[in-house]
Design an enzyme around this catalytic site. Structure first.
Site, PDB file in Angstrom:
ATOM      1  N   ASP A   1       0.882  -1.539  -0.073  1.00  0.00           N
ATOM      2  CA  ASP A   1      -0.236   0.562  -0.123  1.00  0.00           C
ATOM      3  C   ASP A   1       1.174   1.230  -0.167  1.00  0.00           C
ATOM      4  OD1 ASP A   1      -2.104   1.220   0.379  1.00  0.00           O
ATOM      5  OD2 ASP A   1      -1.375   1.930   2.329  1.00  0.00           O
TER       6      ASP A   1
ATOM      7  N   TYR B   1       3.334   9.959   0.629  1.00  0.00           N
ATOM      8  CA  TYR B   1       4.638   9.575   1.386  1.00  0.00           C
ATOM      9  C   TYR B   1       5.896  10.049   0.757  1.00  0.00           C
ATOM     10  CZ  TYR B   1       0.940   6.575   3.080  1.00  0.00           C
ATOM     11  OH  TYR B   1      -0.423   6.088   3.972  1.00  0.00           O
TER      12      TYR B   1
ATOM     13  N   LYS C   1      -3.247   6.009  -3.424  1.00  0.00           N
ATOM     14  CA  LYS C   1      -4.403   6.832  -3.243  1.00  0.00           C
ATOM     15  C   LYS C   1      -4.315   8.187  -3.613  1.00  0.00           C
ATOM     16  CE  LYS C   1      -3.288   4.864   1.606  1.00  0.00           C
ATOM     17  NZ  LYS C   1      -2.470   4.052   1.085  1.00  0.00           N
TER      18      LYS C   1
END
Length: 371
Positions: A87, A92, A118
């Site tokens: 994931d 990030y 995402k």
């Protein structure tokens, strides 16, 4: 700031402390149990997720820098141990984590792993990269971003992620960080964008077969009350709301189970204390653990010790008892940490442990326990 080469784990826990706690393994690398690699179906979709997966936030420099070779070695340790669910997110490391995840997975057979990322932020070059605040992502990329939950924003975020990773498909996309605290005073307008515009892009991608499921990533237990109801979801990734230490999110998980919405639990170690146990370096909710949490952890650990079950093993297994939960993902910043997590996940936990925790008042009587 000096680079730390992955020598800080669990949001500030030092590698030396990690070793001192007895978590460094030698010999044959551990592997997950065969039952843990069998996929659980997400909602009413065709997507299946293994019981355990790897969250990639650390590879972007979450609170400490992780060198590229350490990140790759950590993912290799995960792969060697049977992990096949990864994931990621653009946020990030402001793109760095996706680069590293993609670089590792690009040579793997695409049918052999599950990859999720995402949407909600679109990245751009800032006017002056040197002035970008990198305090959140040490060693991350110096790109700036705009929150964008519109149709166009979701599509741009999706395409940027594919190009950063060098991988032309992802299995699911999640709406990232729609929690109120991340957006005030713009929260309402952005949620309107999400629920009237951005969701149409995700639904279009799902109908076309480009993704298998639509998800949402949330960080606060109070966010579970109303934000997921704004759009039609297949699953959520939930942080800190349902752990061995705190089951505040139980009512919400019960509601999601009744609706056929699946849940992936992030931060099963509650940001560190459920690995280290109580002590001066213990962290909870990304902060030094207070006396009350330290004492509760001590009592939980005593019962785990009575059953010869390591505290991290109980922490990893516990969320899987809830019928809504399909997977637990944990972050690892070093291959030693990864191997320790694999060993923890492979350790069986007897039902009597959960019964004793309930008898001691450390788990609510109505909390579903794993088989």
């Amino acid at each position: 700031m000096a680079r730390q080469s992955g020598k800080q784990l669990y949001d500030g826990l030092s590698l030396r402390s990690f070793r001192r706690a007895g978590h460094i393994l030698t010999g044959q690398p551990p592997r997950m149990n065969a039952a843990d690699t069998t996929g659980r179906t997400v909602g009413r979709t065709t997507l299946k997720l293994p019981k355990f997966g790897l969250g990639a936030a650390h590879f972007g420099g979450q609170r400490h820098h992780v060198d590229g070779d350490i990140a790759r070695a950590t993912m290799q340790a995960a792969w060697d141990g049977g992990v096949r669910y990864f994931d990621a997110a653009p946020w990030y490391g402001r793109g760095l984590s996706e680069h590293r995840v993609g670089d590792f997975l690009i040579d793997k057979p695409r049918d052999d792993f599950v990859l999720t990322t995402k949407v909600g932020r679109v990245f751009r070059r800032p006017a002056d990269p040197a002035k970008v605040d990198m305090s959140k992502w040490l060693g991350g990329l110096r790109f700036d971003f705009d929150f964008d939950y519109t149709y166009d924003g979701v599509m741009r975020s999706y395409e940027q992620s594919l190009m950063r990773m060098g991988i032309d498909t992802v299995d699911a996309l999640l709406i990232h960080d729609p929690d109120r605290f991340a957006h005030e005073p713009h929260w309402q307008s952005r949620m309107t964008d999400m629920s009237t515009s951005g969701i149409k892009a995700l639904e279009e991608l799902k109908r076309s077969g480009e993704i298998k499921a639509i998800g949402m990533g949330l960080n606060r237990v109070e966010s579970l009350d109303d934000i997921p109801d704004m759009v039609d979801l297949d699953f959520l990734i939930v942080a800190m709301a349902y752990t061995l230490l705190d089951q505040t999110g139980l009512a919400a998980l019960d509601r999601f189970a009744a609706r056929g919405v699946s849940v992936v639990i992030a931060t099963p170690f509650a940001s560190g204390i459920l690995v280290t146990g109580p002590g001066p370096e213990a962290r909870y909710m990304y902060q030094p653990a207070d006396a009350e949490i330290q004492e509760k952890t001590r009592r939980i650990k005593e019962i785990c010790d009575d059953h010869a079950v390591p505290l991290p093993s109980a922490a990893m297994r516990f969320p899987l008892g809830h019928p809504a939960v399909v997977s637990v993902i944990y972050g690892s910043a070093h291959p030693d940490e990864m191997r320790s997590n694999l060993a923890s996940g492979a350790k069986p936990v007897p039902p009597a442990l959960w019964a004793d925790l309930k008898s001691a008042g450390l788990l609510s009587k109505n909390v579903p326990a794993p088989d």
